[in-house]
Motif scaffolding. Structure first.
Motif, mmCIF file in Angstrom:
data_model
loop_
_atom_site.group_PDB
_atom_site.id
_atom_site.type_symbol
_atom_site.label_atom_id
_atom_site.label_comp_id
_atom_site.label_asym_id
_atom_site.label_seq_id
_atom_site.Cartn_x
_atom_site.Cartn_y
_atom_site.Cartn_z
ATOM 1 N N THR A 83 4.542 28.435 -18.235
ATOM 2 C CA THR A 83 3.963 29.632 -17.659
ATOM 3 C C THR A 83 5.037 30.376 -16.888
ATOM 4 O O THR A 83 5.847 29.782 -16.188
ATOM 5 C CB THR A 83 2.799 29.289 -16.708
ATOM 6 O OG1 THR A 83 3.289 28.462 -15.649
ATOM 7 C CG2 THR A 83 1.696 28.571 -17.454
ATOM 8 N N THR A 84 5.059 31.666 -17.051
ATOM 9 C CA THR A 84 6.053 32.471 -16.343
ATOM 10 C C THR A 84 5.460 32.978 -15.052
ATOM 11 O O THR A 84 4.277 33.322 -14.984
ATOM 12 C CB THR A 84 6.509 33.656 -17.213
ATOM 13 O OG1 THR A 84 5.361 34.451 -17.541
ATOM 14 C CG2 THR A 84 7.174 33.166 -18.490
ATOM 15 N N GLN A 85 6.293 33.046 -14.052
ATOM 16 C CA GLN A 85 5.851 33.546 -12.766
ATOM 17 C C GLN A 85 6.191 35.028 -12.686
ATOM 18 O O GLN A 85 7.278 35.444 -13.090
ATOM 19 C CB GLN A 85 6.537 32.789 -11.636
ATOM 20 C CG GLN A 85 6.182 31.331 -11.591
ATOM 21 C CD GLN A 85 6.944 30.596 -10.505
ATOM 22 O OE1 GLN A 85 7.838 31.129 -9.884
ATOM 23 N NE2 GLN A 85 6.583 29.354 -10.280
ATOM 24 N N PRO A 86 5.291 35.841 -12.153
ATOM 25 C CA PRO A 86 5.569 37.271 -12.068
ATOM 26 C C PRO A 86 6.593 37.569 -10.979
ATOM 27 O O PRO A 86 6.776 36.806 -10.048
ATOM 28 C CB PRO A 86 4.203 37.871 -11.719
ATOM 29 C CG PRO A 86 3.488 36.772 -11.003
ATOM 30 C CD PRO A 86 3.977 35.506 -11.646
ATOM 31 N N GLY A 87 7.259 38.692 -11.143
ATOM 32 C CA GLY A 87 8.181 39.136 -10.108
ATOM 33 C C GLY A 87 9.621 38.801 -10.422
ATOM 34 O O GLY A 87 9.951 38.188 -11.431
ATOM 35 N N SER A 88 10.459 39.220 -9.527
ATOM 36 C CA SER A 88 11.895 39.018 -9.657
ATOM 37 C C SER A 88 12.254 37.552 -9.454
ATOM 38 O O SER A 88 11.586 36.852 -8.695
ATOM 39 C CB SER A 88 12.596 39.871 -8.601
ATOM 40 O OG SER A 88 13.935 39.518 -8.484
ATOM 41 N N PRO A 89 13.322 37.079 -10.103
ATOM 42 C CA PRO A 89 13.753 35.696 -9.865
ATOM 43 C C PRO A 89 14.163 35.479 -8.401
ATOM 44 O O PRO A 89 14.026 34.387 -7.877
ATOM 45 C CB PRO A 89 14.950 35.517 -10.795
ATOM 46 C CG PRO A 89 14.848 36.603 -11.806
ATOM 47 C CD PRO A 89 14.078 37.707 -11.175
ATOM 48 N N ARG A 102 11.239 34.548 -6.224
ATOM 49 C CA ARG A 102 10.771 33.175 -6.380
ATOM 50 C C ARG A 102 11.614 32.205 -5.567
ATOM 51 O O ARG A 102 11.244 31.053 -5.410
ATOM 52 C CB ARG A 102 10.787 32.778 -7.851
ATOM 53 C CG ARG A 102 9.645 33.414 -8.619
ATOM 54 C CD ARG A 102 9.628 32.940 -10.021
ATOM 55 N NE ARG A 102 10.563 33.803 -10.760
ATOM 56 C CZ ARG A 102 11.254 33.419 -11.825
ATOM 57 N NH1 ARG A 102 11.129 32.215 -12.292
ATOM 58 N NH2 ARG A 102 12.054 34.251 -12.434
ATOM 59 N N LEU A 103 12.760 32.667 -5.065
ATOM 60 C CA LEU A 103 13.645 31.828 -4.252
ATOM 61 C C LEU A 103 13.888 32.512 -2.908
ATOM 62 O O LEU A 103 14.945 33.102 -2.666
ATOM 63 C CB LEU A 103 14.979 31.615 -4.994
ATOM 64 C CG LEU A 103 14.881 30.912 -6.339
ATOM 65 C CD1 LEU A 103 16.179 31.025 -7.098
ATOM 66 C CD2 LEU A 103 14.494 29.468 -6.141
ATOM 67 N N PRO A 104 12.926 32.455 -2.002
ATOM 68 C CA PRO A 104 13.082 33.165 -0.726
ATOM 69 C C PRO A 104 14.195 32.588 0.146
ATOM 70 O O PRO A 104 14.714 33.273 1.018
ATOM 71 C CB PRO A 104 11.719 33.017 -0.054
ATOM 72 C CG PRO A 104 11.118 31.817 -0.689
ATOM 73 C CD PRO A 104 11.647 31.759 -2.086
ATOM 74 N N GLY A 105 14.575 31.355 -0.098
ATOM 75 C CA GLY A 105 15.666 30.764 0.664
ATOM 76 C C GLY A 105 16.979 31.470 0.415
ATOM 77 O O GLY A 105 17.829 31.557 1.311
ATOM 78 N N LEU A 133 22.305 39.233 -5.679
ATOM 79 C CA LEU A 133 22.399 39.582 -7.097
ATOM 80 C C LEU A 133 22.349 38.358 -8.010
ATOM 81 O O LEU A 133 22.501 38.481 -9.215
ATOM 82 C CB LEU A 133 23.692 40.359 -7.347
ATOM 83 C CG LEU A 133 23.803 41.706 -6.643
ATOM 84 C CD1 LEU A 133 25.186 42.302 -6.850
ATOM 85 C CD2 LEU A 133 22.727 42.646 -7.141
ATOM 86 N N LEU A 134 22.168 37.180 -7.418
ATOM 87 C CA LEU A 134 22.081 35.909 -8.136
ATOM 88 C C LEU A 134 23.340 35.613 -8.948
ATOM 89 O O LEU A 134 23.279 35.181 -10.101
ATOM 90 C CB LEU A 134 20.845 35.872 -9.051
ATOM 91 C CG LEU A 134 19.493 35.978 -8.354
ATOM 92 C CD1 LEU A 134 18.380 36.087 -9.373
ATOM 93 C CD2 LEU A 134 19.274 34.793 -7.447
#
Length: 134
Positions: free
Chosen positions: A22-28, A31-34, A78-79
């Motif tokens: 399952t894909t999570q909505p939103g930007s990658p 999904r990583l608030p840290g 910018l990951l």
């Protein structure tokens, strides 16, 4: 017979996706608030060193570090993988510095900063974080 195989292969969850496909909505990044917190921490460190140099508490040679902190902070947003490595190195060195300061000077603030950097280090080495970088 081939139709059953096609149906089974299309309904099977891909193994490379977390949460069973399952894909999570939103930007990658969301999904990583840290990573956002660590980026803000790097920007705060850069500002602190710049103010220290401007108020003559640190020598001007220390302006080398804010450039690295800013690059790591914006690169993490910018990951980018190189920014992850730069932030991981900065967090590791700062953790060692603060914990050394605590052992020599017994300053509680150094212990808190050292443990905060330890938490950031442990977050950065998670496989979910490393997998999301480009």
């Amino acid at each position: 017979m081939t139709d059953e195989k096609e149906v089974e292969s299309s309904t099977a969850a891909p193994a490379d996706q977390p949460n069973g496909g399952t894909t999570q909505p939103g930007s990658p990044l969301l999904r990583l608030p840290g990573l956002i917190a660590i980026s803000l921490y790097m920007l705060l460190l850069a500002g602190t060193v710049i103010l220290g140099v401007a108020s003559h508490h640190f020598p001007p040679l220390y302006l080398f570090f804010p450039a690295l902190f800013l690059a790591a902070g914006f690169g993490l947003l910018l990951l980018l993988r190189w920014a992850w490595a730069l932030a991981l190195g900065a967090v590791t060195l700062l953790m060692g510095l603060f914990l050394y300061q605590f052992t020599t000077q017994h300053a509680p603030s150094a212990l808190i900063q050292g443990l905060l950097n330890l938490v950031f280090f442990l977050y950065l080495i998670r496989t979910e974080v490393r997998a999301s970088l480009r």
